[in-house]
Design a protein around this motif. Structure first.
Motif, PDB file in Angstrom:
ATOM      1  N   ALA A  79      33.210  35.481  44.226  1.00 57.16           N
ATOM      2  CA  ALA A  79      33.376  35.770  45.421  1.00 57.16           C
ATOM      3  C   ALA A  79      34.526  35.468  46.313  1.00 57.16           C
ATOM      4  O   ALA A  79      34.543  36.756  47.548  1.00 57.16           O
ATOM      5  CB  ALA A  79      32.437  34.962  45.851  1.00 57.16           C
ATOM      6  N   ALA A  80      35.304  34.798  45.467  1.00 59.42           N
ATOM      7  CA  ALA A  80      37.037  34.844  46.286  1.00 59.42           C
ATOM      8  C   ALA A  80      38.211  35.225  45.446  1.00 59.42           C
ATOM      9  O   ALA A  80      38.841  35.525  46.126  1.00 59.42           O
ATOM     10  CB  ALA A  80      37.072  33.109  46.852  1.00 59.42           C
ATOM     11  N   VAL A  81      37.816  35.787  44.415  1.00 61.30           N
ATOM     12  CA  VAL A  81      38.914  36.514  44.218  1.00 61.30           C
ATOM     13  C   VAL A  81      38.987  38.471  44.275  1.00 61.30           C
ATOM     14  O   VAL A  81      37.675  38.836  43.913  1.00 61.30           O
ATOM     15  CB  VAL A  81      38.928  35.816  42.241  1.00 61.30           C
ATOM     16  CG1 VAL A  81      39.774  37.084  41.444  1.00 61.30           C
ATOM     17  CG2 VAL A  81      39.004  34.505  42.068  1.00 61.30           C
ATOM     18  N   VAL A  82      39.846  38.785  44.010  1.00 61.07           N
ATOM     19  CA  VAL A  82      40.298  40.455  44.295  1.00 61.07           C
ATOM     20  C   VAL A  82      41.274  41.047  43.541  1.00 61.07           C
ATOM     21  O   VAL A  82      41.751  40.234  43.168  1.00 61.07           O
ATOM     22  CB  VAL A  82      40.470  40.885  45.751  1.00 61.07           C
ATOM     23  CG1 VAL A  82      39.074  39.748  46.674  1.00 61.07           C
ATOM     24  CG2 VAL A  82      41.829  39.743  45.978  1.00 61.07           C
ATOM     25  N   GLN A  83      40.766  41.844  43.026  1.00 57.08           N
ATOM     26  CA  GLN A  83      42.021  43.340  42.722  1.00 57.08           C
ATOM     27  C   GLN A  83      42.716  44.292  44.259  1.00 57.08           C
ATOM     28  O   GLN A  83      41.709  44.456  44.754  1.00 57.08           O
ATOM     29  CB  GLN A  83      41.263  44.526  41.824  1.00 57.08           C
ATOM     30  CG  GLN A  83      41.602  45.254  41.200  1.00 57.08           C
ATOM     31  CD  GLN A  83      40.825  46.116  40.022  1.00 57.08           C
ATOM     32  OE1 GLN A  83      39.984  46.470  40.484  1.00 57.08           O
ATOM     33  NE2 GLN A  83      40.920  46.564  39.092  1.00 57.08           N
ATOM     34  N   ILE A  84      43.224  43.966  43.729  1.00 60.75           N
ATOM     35  CA  ILE A  84      44.203  44.914  44.450  1.00 60.75           C
ATOM     36  C   ILE A  84      45.065  45.841  43.883  1.00 60.75           C
ATOM     37  O   ILE A  84      45.574  45.825  42.717  1.00 60.75           O
ATOM     38  CB  ILE A  84      45.324  43.419  44.859  1.00 60.75           C
ATOM     39  CG1 ILE A  84      45.005  42.336  45.839  1.00 60.75           C
ATOM     40  CG2 ILE A  84      46.562  44.599  46.212  1.00 60.75           C
ATOM     41  CD1 ILE A  84      45.699  40.971  46.013  1.00 60.75           C
ATOM     42  N   VAL A  85      45.135  46.578  43.900  1.00 59.97           N
ATOM     43  CA  VAL A  85      45.774  48.329  44.229  1.00 59.97           C
ATOM     44  C   VAL A  85      46.647  48.570  45.157  1.00 59.97           C
ATOM     45  O   VAL A  85      46.381  49.017  46.112  1.00 59.97           O
ATOM     46  CB  VAL A  85      44.489  49.424  43.983  1.00 59.97           C
ATOM     47  CG1 VAL A  85      45.056  50.687  44.081  1.00 59.97           C
ATOM     48  CG2 VAL A  85      43.171  48.935  43.011  1.00 59.97           C
ATOM     49  N   SER A  86      47.631  48.815  45.024  1.00 53.85           N
ATOM     50  CA  SER A  86      48.749  49.118  45.477  1.00 53.85           C
ATOM     51  C   SER A  86      49.609  50.317  45.194  1.00 53.85           C
ATOM     52  O   SER A  86      49.539  50.661  43.813  1.00 53.85           O
ATOM     53  CB  SER A  86      50.442  48.306  45.832  1.00 53.85           C
ATOM     54  OG  SER A  86      50.128  47.812  44.921  1.00 53.85           O
ATOM     55  N   GLU A  87      49.872  51.595  46.636  1.00 53.20           N
ATOM     56  CA  GLU A  87      50.291  52.456  46.440  1.00 53.20           C
ATOM     57  C   GLU A  87      51.798  53.360  46.693  1.00 53.20           C
ATOM     58  O   GLU A  87      51.528  52.125  47.502  1.00 53.20           O
ATOM     59  CB  GLU A  87      49.126  53.814  46.541  1.00 53.20           C
ATOM     60  CG  GLU A  87      48.278  53.921  45.210  1.00 53.20           C
ATOM     61  CD  GLU A  87      47.097  54.547  46.319  1.00 53.20           C
ATOM     62  OE1 GLU A  87      47.311  55.946  46.750  1.00 53.20           O
ATOM     63  OE2 GLU A  87      46.123  54.844  46.053  1.00 53.20           O
ATOM     64  N   GLY A  88      52.350  54.029  46.444  1.00 53.89           N
ATOM     65  CA  GLY A  88      53.712  53.863  46.741  1.00 53.89           C
ATOM     66  C   GLY A  88      54.916  54.873  46.199  1.00 53.89           C
ATOM     67  O   GLY A  88      54.467  55.001  45.004  1.00 53.89           O
ATOM     68  N   THR A  89      56.070  54.672  46.693  1.00 50.50           N
ATOM     69  CA  THR A  89      56.397  55.495  45.720  1.00 50.50           C
ATOM     70  C   THR A  89      58.125  54.291  45.279  1.00 50.50           C
ATOM     71  O   THR A  89      58.266  54.486  45.999  1.00 50.50           O
ATOM     72  CB  THR A  89      57.050  56.904  46.332  1.00 50.50           C
ATOM     73  OG1 THR A  89      56.140  57.841  46.849  1.00 50.50           O
ATOM     74  CG2 THR A  89      59.005  57.339  45.398  1.00 50.50           C
ATOM     75  N   PHE A  90      58.556  55.018  44.063  1.00 56.17           N
ATOM     76  CA  PHE A  90      59.085  53.964  43.032  1.00 56.17           C
ATOM     77  C   PHE A  90      60.501  55.032  42.618  1.00 56.17           C
ATOM     78  O   PHE A  90      59.699  55.525  42.197  1.00 56.17           O
ATOM     79  CB  PHE A  90      59.024  53.217  42.579  1.00 56.17           C
ATOM     80  CG  PHE A  90      57.679  52.293  43.318  1.00 56.17           C
ATOM     81  CD1 PHE A  90      57.949  50.408  44.057  1.00 56.17           C
ATOM     82  CD2 PHE A  90      56.363  52.650  43.332  1.00 56.17           C
ATOM     83  CE1 PHE A  90      57.324  50.259  45.144  1.00 56.17           C
ATOM     84  CE2 PHE A  90      55.344  52.055  43.939  1.00 56.17           C
ATOM     85  CZ  PHE A  90      55.608  50.633  44.436  1.00 56.17           C
ATOM     86  N   VAL A  91      61.152  54.099  42.422  1.00 61.88           N
ATOM     87  CA  VAL A  91      63.077  54.481  41.663  1.00 61.88           C
ATOM     88  C   VAL A  91      62.818  54.110  40.719  1.00 61.88           C
ATOM     89  O   VAL A  91      63.266  52.690  40.420  1.00 61.88           O
ATOM     90  CB  VAL A  91      64.405  54.970  42.281  1.00 61.88           C
ATOM     91  CG1 VAL A  91      65.110  55.690  41.485  1.00 61.88           C
ATOM     92  CG2 VAL A  91      63.689  56.169  43.397  1.00 61.88           C
ATOM     93  N   ASP A  92      62.201  54.714  39.212  1.00 61.00           N
ATOM     94  CA  ASP A  92      62.895  53.463  37.886  1.00 61.00           C
ATOM     95  C   ASP A  92      63.989  53.919  37.162  1.00 61.00           C
ATOM     96  O   ASP A  92      64.506  55.088  37.678  1.00 61.00           O
ATOM     97  CB  ASP A  92      61.560  54.593  36.837  1.00 61.00           C
ATOM     98  CG  ASP A  92      61.784  53.348  35.702  1.00 61.00           C
ATOM     99  OD1 ASP A  92      61.046  52.744  35.533  1.00 61.00           O
ATOM    100  OD2 ASP A  92      62.235  53.617  34.925  1.00 61.00           O
TER     101      ASP A  92
END
Length: 494
Positions: A79-92
């Motif tokens: 109940a207290a563990v979450v999945q986090i999805v982040s979106e952004g633009t990056f330069v590899d």
């Protein structure tokens, strides 16, 4: 174009060269009523009777204190563990700009208001953050409060309140302690538990993307996506935060609660710790050495000085960065200064092939050296070589050491200076990674005896050029006191 045999000879001038233990909650007892009945005692001589006596204890009114939402077992942890999805633009550094890229990791709630902990590398540089619970079909938004680049920790604030939460484990984290890694590996929306033990209580915390004072080594078989998730004890307390898996060794690492808790407390106050606002990673190879900048946080000290995604931090306060392939030197410098201190930085801008210098909390970056040589109809640029990278060290054999390449290209080097003329490729033909010292000579011989020019950019980013030498058409470039590092080599023909 001509096929050229590169002969490299070395002569030495000297002899040597070269991841709380507290009182558990106890359920309140039922209201009780206690009655003492009459008691009679009789002897042969006389009889004494005590009148019936009744004592009643009034029921205690229900507590007005709310029940705690603290997790107290592994069974409750989901109940207290979450999945986090982040979106952004990056330069590899190798793939270039990656627009609107989504990455995922794990996290856990530490306060019923929705404060949650995760890894900095899960959320740093993200334009938006989405949070999923195991029973969620739709994501919840979250706001990034604070990050620590060096400790690889971040705190986010999830929309809503009244969440179940974890307490920190306050006991000794010793080898043999049973732990459960909770999270959402591989971006899978299904909640996962992986068991293991603490295998080492004090391990090396140096990795390319962070520099933690001390980490624990554990045996839970985690996967990508577990980063930022908790290592739990059997009573559901957070002993450590999963931090890294090193495929070269197969070892798993986590940041202990003892190290993480005080940092998390500061991050929850909307304060960044040990960072300048970059999503960075140490690079150490024949081409790029320093701290690569994948993204820059808007309004951060790095943004203020005009550091860009795709930049490489070469040095800070005169200290070369990333030479050991870790963030150690970068983080040691930051931990040696206050966040408001002025720090001089030198940056290599890959986009323009320029070196810039400026100050964190001071003046903006300015170009101090242009590494792209303007050569009439093109330019020579430092990039991966066409015909390979080779390593040489003092005492190599054979000596001279030959390499083959095809000379020429579309760049006119006639305006380079130093008597060089001809045409060369924009990219280096060959790169030599040199480990040693003393006298170092590069010379070239053309198979057909034709005229060629030799152009070299040395480890100190200085340029050298030669057309003819020793009465021949074969060019030679000597380094009397050779510097260790990469020598980029072009051969022009005409």
């Amino acid at each position: 174009m001509r096929r050229i045999m590169i002969l490299l000879a070395v002569f030495t001038l000297v002899a040597a060269a070269c991841g709380d233990d507290g009182t558990p909650l106890v359920p309140a007892t039922d209201d009780q009523e206690t009655t003492t009945t009459a008691e009679t005692t009789t002897t042969a001589a006389e009889t004494t009777t005590t009148a019936a006596e009744t004592t009643t204890t009034k029921a205690t009114p229900p507590s007005t204190e709310p029940e705690s939402n603290a997790i107290s077992s592994i069974a409750e942890a989901e109940a207290a563990v979450v999945q986090i999805v982040s979106e952004g633009t990056f330069v590899d550094p190798f793939e270039g700009t990656l627009a609107n890229v989504a990455g995922s990791g794990s996290g856990f709630i530490i306060d019923e208001s929705g404060l949650a902990v995760t890894a900095n590398h899960v959320v740093s540089g993200a334009g938006l953050i989405k949070v999923y619970f195991s029973d969620d079909d739709e994501p919840r938004n979250a706001r990034l409060l604070g990050v620590s680049e060096c400790s690889d920790l971040a705190v986010i604030d999830i929309d809503g309140e009244g969440y179940p939460f974890f307490d920190w484990y306050e006991g000794d984290i010793a080898a043999g302690l049973d732990i459960i890694a909770a999270g959402y590996p591989l971006g899978d929306p299904e909640y996962t538990l992986l068991d293991g033990i603490i295998s080492k209580a004090d391990a090396d915390g140096e990795v390319p993307w962070a520099s933690v004072d001390a980490v624990v080594e554990h045996s839970a078989d985690t996967l990508p996506g577990n980063s930022g998730g908790p290592l739990l004890t059997e009573d559901g307390r957070v002993a450590a935060i999963h931090y890294a898996y090193l495929p070269t060794t197969g070892l798993e690492y986590a940041i202990s609660a003892e190290i993480a808790a005080p940092i998390v407390e500061r991050l929850a106050e909307d304060v960044d710790v040990d960072g300048i606002g970059i999503n960075g990673e140490a690079l150490f190879d024949s081409f790029l050495t320093g701290i690569w900048v994948y993204s820059v946080a808007s309004g951060s000290p790095a943004d203020d000085v005009r550091i860009r995604p795709g930049d490489l931090l070469i040095s800070m306060e005169g200290i070369d960065l990333g030479l050991d392939g870790t963030m150690a030197d970068y983080c040691d410098i930051l931990r040696s200064h206050a966040p408001s201190d002025v720090l001089t930085v030198v940056v290599y801008r890959t986009e323009t092939d320029q070196v810039l210098e400026g100050q964190i909390n001071g003046r903006e970056l300015e170009v101090v050296e242009d590494l792209a040589i303007d050569a009439g109809q093109g330019e020579l640029t430092i990039q991966p070589p066409t015909f390979g990278t080779y390593a040489l060290a003092t005492g190599f054999t054979p000596d001279p050491s030959p390499y083959e390449l095809v000379s020429g290209g579309s760049v006119n080097v006639g305006d380079l200076g130093g008597g060089c003329v001809g045409w060369a490729a924009a990219a280096p033909d060959v790169r030599i990674n040199w480990t040693g010292s003393g006298f170092l000579r590069f010379y070239f011989v053309s198979d057909d005896g034709g005229d060629t020019a030799l152009i070299i950019n040395d480890p100190n980013l200085n340029w050298s050029c030669n057309d003819d030498s020793f009465g021949t058409l074969h060019p030679t470039v000597d380094f009397t006191a050779s510097a260790e590092g990469a020598y980029d080599i072009w051969v022009a023909s005409f």
